[in-house]
Design an enzyme around this catalytic site. Structure first.
Site, PDB file in Angstrom:
ATOM      1  N   ASP A 216       0.829  -1.206   0.000  1.00 13.37           N
ATOM      2  CA  ASP A 216       0.000   0.000   0.000  1.00 13.37           C
ATOM      3  C   ASP A 216       0.867   1.261   0.000  1.00 13.37           C
ATOM      4  O   ASP A 216       1.812   1.363   0.790  1.00 13.37           O
ATOM      5  CB  ASP A 216      -0.879   0.045   1.246  1.00 13.37           C
ATOM      6  CG  ASP A 216      -1.759  -1.190   1.421  1.00 13.37           C
ATOM      7  OD1 ASP A 216      -1.342  -2.284   1.026  1.00 13.37           O
ATOM      8  OD2 ASP A 216      -2.861  -1.041   1.980  1.00 13.37           O
ATOM      9  N   HIS A 218      -1.088   4.401  -0.559  1.00 10.82           N
ATOM     10  CA  HIS A 218      -2.143   5.251   0.019  1.00 10.82           C
ATOM     11  C   HIS A 218      -1.904   6.753  -0.123  1.00 10.82           C
ATOM     12  O   HIS A 218      -1.975   7.498   0.860  1.00 10.82           O
ATOM     13  CB  HIS A 218      -2.350   4.901   1.492  1.00 10.82           C
ATOM     14  CG  HIS A 218      -3.311   3.763   1.694  1.00 10.82           C
ATOM     15  ND1 HIS A 218      -4.607   3.780   1.220  1.00 10.82           N
ATOM     16  CD2 HIS A 218      -3.157   2.569   2.319  1.00 10.82           C
ATOM     17  CE1 HIS A 218      -5.213   2.653   1.549  1.00 10.82           C
ATOM     18  NE2 HIS A 218      -4.360   1.886   2.210  1.00 10.82           N
ATOM     19  N   ASP A 245      -4.104  -0.491  -3.375  1.00 12.45           N
ATOM     20  CA  ASP A 245      -4.242   0.630  -2.438  1.00 12.45           C
ATOM     21  C   ASP A 245      -3.226   1.732  -2.726  1.00 12.45           C
ATOM     22  O   ASP A 245      -2.476   2.172  -1.856  1.00 12.45           O
ATOM     23  CB  ASP A 245      -4.152   0.161  -0.976  1.00 12.45           C
ATOM     24  CG  ASP A 245      -5.431  -0.529  -0.514  1.00 12.45           C
ATOM     25  OD1 ASP A 245      -6.275  -0.849  -1.370  1.00 12.45           O
ATOM     26  OD2 ASP A 245      -5.588  -0.746   0.701  1.00 12.45           O
ATOM     27  N   ASP A 248      -6.478   6.902  -1.727  1.00 16.53           N
ATOM     28  CA  ASP A 248      -7.241   7.093  -0.479  1.00 16.53           C
ATOM     29  C   ASP A 248      -6.314   7.370   0.702  1.00 16.53           C
ATOM     30  O   ASP A 248      -5.164   6.973   0.735  1.00 16.53           O
ATOM     31  CB  ASP A 248      -8.141   5.899  -0.148  1.00 16.53           C
ATOM     32  CG  ASP A 248      -9.431   5.892  -0.959  1.00 16.53           C
ATOM     33  OD1 ASP A 248      -9.819   6.956  -1.466  1.00 16.53           O
ATOM     34  OD2 ASP A 248     -10.054   4.817  -1.077  1.00 16.53           O
ATOM     35  N   ARG A 249      -6.893   8.041   1.683  1.00 17.16           N
ATOM     36  CA  ARG A 249      -6.244   8.427   2.942  1.00 17.16           C
ATOM     37  C   ARG A 249      -5.181   9.502   2.729  1.00 17.16           C
ATOM     38  O   ARG A 249      -5.357  10.617   3.153  1.00 17.16           O
ATOM     39  CB  ARG A 249      -5.683   7.203   3.673  1.00 17.16           C
ATOM     40  CG  ARG A 249      -6.774   6.217   4.130  1.00 17.16           C
ATOM     41  CD  ARG A 249      -6.233   5.267   5.179  1.00 17.16           C
ATOM     42  NE  ARG A 249      -7.229   4.306   5.624  1.00 17.16           N
ATOM     43  CZ  ARG A 249      -8.132   4.530   6.569  1.00 17.16           C
ATOM     44  NH1 ARG A 249      -8.177   5.687   7.164  1.00 17.16           N
ATOM     45  NH2 ARG A 249      -8.986   3.586   6.913  1.00 17.16           N
ATOM     46  N   ASN A 277      -8.413  -3.162  -2.304  1.00 16.17           N
ATOM     47  CA  ASN A 277      -9.789  -2.877  -1.865  1.00 16.17           C
ATOM     48  C   ASN A 277     -10.099  -1.381  -1.895  1.00 16.17           C
ATOM     49  O   ASN A 277     -11.268  -0.996  -1.854  1.00 16.17           O
ATOM     50  CB  ASN A 277     -10.050  -3.444  -0.466  1.00 16.17           C
ATOM     51  CG  ASN A 277      -9.248  -2.760   0.611  1.00 16.17           C
ATOM     52  OD1 ASN A 277      -8.019  -2.722   0.554  1.00 16.17           O
ATOM     53  ND2 ASN A 277      -9.915  -2.220   1.617  1.00 16.17           N
ATOM     54  N   HIS A 278      -9.062  -0.541  -2.000  1.00 12.09           N
ATOM     55  CA  HIS A 278      -9.306   0.906  -2.117  1.00 12.09           C
ATOM     56  C   HIS A 278      -9.362   1.374  -3.566  1.00 12.09           C
ATOM     57  O   HIS A 278      -9.585   2.568  -3.800  1.00 12.09           O
ATOM     58  CB  HIS A 278      -8.263   1.703  -1.332  1.00 12.09           C
ATOM     59  CG  HIS A 278      -8.587   1.811   0.121  1.00 12.09           C
ATOM     60  ND1 HIS A 278      -9.311   2.865   0.645  1.00 12.09           N
ATOM     61  CD2 HIS A 278      -8.326   0.981   1.154  1.00 12.09           C
ATOM     62  CE1 HIS A 278      -9.452   2.684   1.947  1.00 12.09           C
ATOM     63  NE2 HIS A 278      -8.863   1.546   2.284  1.00 12.09           N
ATOM     64  N   HIS A 326      -3.695  -8.491  -3.215  1.00 14.38           N
ATOM     65  CA  HIS A 326      -3.778  -7.461  -2.194  1.00 14.38           C
ATOM     66  C   HIS A 326      -4.185  -8.005  -0.828  1.00 14.38           C
ATOM     67  O   HIS A 326      -3.551  -7.716   0.188  1.00 14.38           O
ATOM     68  CB  HIS A 326      -4.757  -6.363  -2.614  1.00 14.38           C
ATOM     69  CG  HIS A 326      -4.833  -5.252  -1.618  1.00 14.38           C
ATOM     70  ND1 HIS A 326      -3.792  -4.358  -1.423  1.00 14.38           N
ATOM     71  CD2 HIS A 326      -5.791  -4.909  -0.711  1.00 14.38           C
ATOM     72  CE1 HIS A 326      -4.116  -3.510  -0.470  1.00 14.38           C
ATOM     73  NE2 HIS A 326      -5.325  -3.824  -0.014  1.00 14.38           N
ATOM     74  N   ARG A 376     -11.947  -7.051  10.428  1.00 17.92           N
ATOM     75  CA  ARG A 376     -12.379  -5.813   9.783  1.00 17.92           C
ATOM     76  C   ARG A 376     -13.897  -5.691   9.728  1.00 17.92           C
ATOM     77  O   ARG A 376     -14.420  -4.608   9.503  1.00 17.92           O
ATOM     78  CB  ARG A 376     -11.868  -5.756   8.345  1.00 17.92           C
ATOM     79  CG  ARG A 376     -10.379  -5.764   8.193  1.00 17.92           C
ATOM     80  CD  ARG A 376     -10.003  -5.849   6.722  1.00 17.92           C
ATOM     81  NE  ARG A 376      -8.573  -6.015   6.563  1.00 17.92           N
ATOM     82  CZ  ARG A 376      -7.703  -5.014   6.462  1.00 17.92           C
ATOM     83  NH1 ARG A 376      -8.133  -3.776   6.492  1.00 17.92           N
ATOM     84  NH2 ARG A 376      -6.414  -5.236   6.325  1.00 17.92           N
ATOM     85  N   HIS A 403      -2.322  -4.818   2.359  1.00 15.76           N
ATOM     86  CA  HIS A 403      -3.636  -4.642   2.998  1.00 15.76           C
ATOM     87  C   HIS A 403      -3.595  -4.277   4.475  1.00 15.76           C
ATOM     88  O   HIS A 403      -4.579  -3.797   5.005  1.00 15.76           O
ATOM     89  CB  HIS A 403      -4.437  -5.930   2.788  1.00 15.76           C
ATOM     90  CG  HIS A 403      -5.909  -5.853   3.038  1.00 15.76           C
ATOM     91  ND1 HIS A 403      -6.689  -4.772   2.691  1.00 15.76           N
ATOM     92  CD2 HIS A 403      -6.765  -6.761   3.600  1.00 15.76           C
ATOM     93  CE1 HIS A 403      -7.954  -5.020   3.007  1.00 15.76           C
ATOM     94  NE2 HIS A 403      -8.023  -6.211   3.566  1.00 15.76           N
TER      95      HIS A 403
END
Length: 473
Positions: A216, A218, A245, A248-249, A277-278, A326, A376, A403
């Site tokens: 990730d 991000h 990923d 995002d964030r 997943n993002h 991922h 999660r 992840h």
């Protein structure tokens, strides 16, 4: 109770020092000593939230509510956790209780209102959703789109060039944007390239070459630059695999996505991109990428990225030895690499709540054998026996997945057959973890490299998130 309280206080100290796993361990010890105090559960829930173990946080907050139905903090924690995993209808139930019990709490009121807006928006989007909706590219006349007169960068023609990519890197470092025409060109070109790749890309490392596997990133653009500084930039001889990923964030998600896409266009056979997943609509709407696209470019940019994310492969097989995806493994031991090869990802643009795609993007390893519910609240967890059977059945040395934050940037689990790699150091400017990546040369030995976060301009993570709570988590 006295011993339990002392352990809770030690847990609070660990929490203040951002040592979330230690805090969870100490709160758990406190609960073992005395399991009737709701604050022990809400404190542990908050530590779980910091580690994105939202399913565990919901369970702890629910236990606290069972012990004391008037404990407002428990409803607050449960609402935050359900918001994070996009269970807005569950979250709004708890936000209503918090607002009723604490009408002067402005933050809770803002969360309640934001949650209501998201529920209405999602209902609207679902109502207008059409299975055969036209592409966001329909009606685009790229050939006649003008480049703004103040654009001072390298020009982009019909093919990507190294000169353009190198200029792009510096441009993004300096906070500059690309002309919309170039954004559209890059995203559409990579969408086409990736669409025509198999669901599981298969590659080998030739003599004298190497591949670097990153987890990730991000939206942490300046930390990506540190990887390239330490390890060299992508080239025809130095392949890179980014394992989902990208966005995002972090608040430079557009910059990372566009740069990785530019490299993919330039080196389609040595730049590999797995979906995470993002790279999905619902996560992008909550965690900032949609808002960032609209703030820096426009709504069409996000829609084109969304289409391109749906085109991304779900896994990469390196040298018939390492299965890279991922999330992780499956709910069924009968799933093999051939099932992944046969999966037609184009029939399902978003991963949904079940099925192979969801599991590939969402699952996590656990220490206990067998399978268990997801910490999660989405997907599941798989144990070392599951990993061992999968690797033996498919002739693999290991699976490599991302992840999850790892404090050292990576972790070898399940007798080194399950490897987690995470490449966003000091995740969200708050976690204090190192980042890492893996170099694999033609001997197929894994070389782990760690690195620390670097300074970046003063823009906070989640600056473009749709919910004010997301920036506080």
């Amino acid at each position: 109770m006295e011993e339990a309280t002392a352990l809770k206080n030690q847990g609070n100290d660990a929490f203040k020092n951002k040592d979330w796993p230690k805090a969870i361990d100490l709160y758990s010890q406190a609960i073992d000593k005395y399991d009737k105090e709701p604050s022990f559960y809400t404190n542990r829930a908050q530590a779980h939230i910091r580690l994105e173990a939202y399913g565990y946080a919901v369970a702890d907050a629910t236990k606290a509510i069972e012990l004391n139905p008037d404990f407002v903090k428990a409803y607050y924690r449960r609402a935050v956790a359900n918001t994070a995993i996009l269970r807005h209808s569950d979250a709004i139930h708890d936000w209503k209780i918090v607002v009723k019990k604490q009408p002067s709490d402005k933050v809770a009121r803002a969360q309640h209102d934001a949650c209501q807006k998201v529920i209405k928006r999602d209902a609207f989007l679902k109502a207008i959703e059409a299975p055969d909706a036209p592409s966001a590219a329909e009606g685009l006349d790229l050939a006649n789109m003008a480049i703004p007169s103040d654009y001072d960068g390298v020009k982009l023609g019909d093919e990507m060039t190294l000169e353009f990519v190198e200029d792009l890197i510096e441009r993004f470092k300096n906070g500059k944007k690309l002309p919309l025409k170039y954004v559209y060109q890059i995203v559409l070109a990579v969408k086409d390239i990736c669409y025509n790749e198999p669901t599981m890309v298969e590659t080998h490392v030739d003599q004298g070459k190497k591949i670097t596997v990153c987890g990730d990133t991000h939206g942490q653009y300046f930390d990506l630059m540190e990887i390239f500084r330490m390890n060299g930039r992508p080239s025809a001889d130095h392949a890179y695999l980014f394992n989902g990923d990208f966005v995002d964030r972090g608040s430079w998600s557009c910059e990372i996505a566009l740069l990785l896409y530019a490299y993919k266009w330039l080196y389609p056979k040595s730049m590999f991109l797995n979906r995470g997943n993002h790279e999905t609509d619902d996560m992008n709407r909550m965690y900032g990428f949609e808002g960032e696209c609209k703030a820096k470019y426009n709504d069409r940019t996000f829609k084109l990225f969304s289409e391109s994310f749906s085109a991304l492969p779900l896994a990469t097989l390196i040298g018939d030895k390492y299965f890279v995806l991922h999330g992780g493994l499956f709910s069924d031991d009968n799933i093999t690499l051939d099932d992944v090869r046969k999966l037609n990802r184009h029939n399902q643009k978003q991963p949904g709540q079940s099925g192979l795609m969801m599991e590939m993007l969402w699952t996590d390893p656990q220490t206990a054998p067998g399978r268990g519910p997801s910490k999660r609240g989405v997907g599941l967890q798989f144990g070392p026996d599951v990993t061992k059977r999968f690797c033996e059945k498919n002739g693999l040395e290991a699976i490599i997945r991302s992840h999850e934050v790892r404090m050292d940037g990576y972790e070898e689990e399940h007798d080194s057959k399950c490897i987690t790699i995470f490449s966003a150091p000091n995740y969200c400017d708050s976690t204090g973890n190192r980042g890492a990546f893996i170099n694999i040369e033609d001997d197929y030995k894994l070389q782990f490299k760690q690195f620390d976060a670097v300074k970046h301009p003063d823009i906070k993570p989640m600056a473009y998130a749709s919910s004010p709570m997301m920036g506080m988590m």
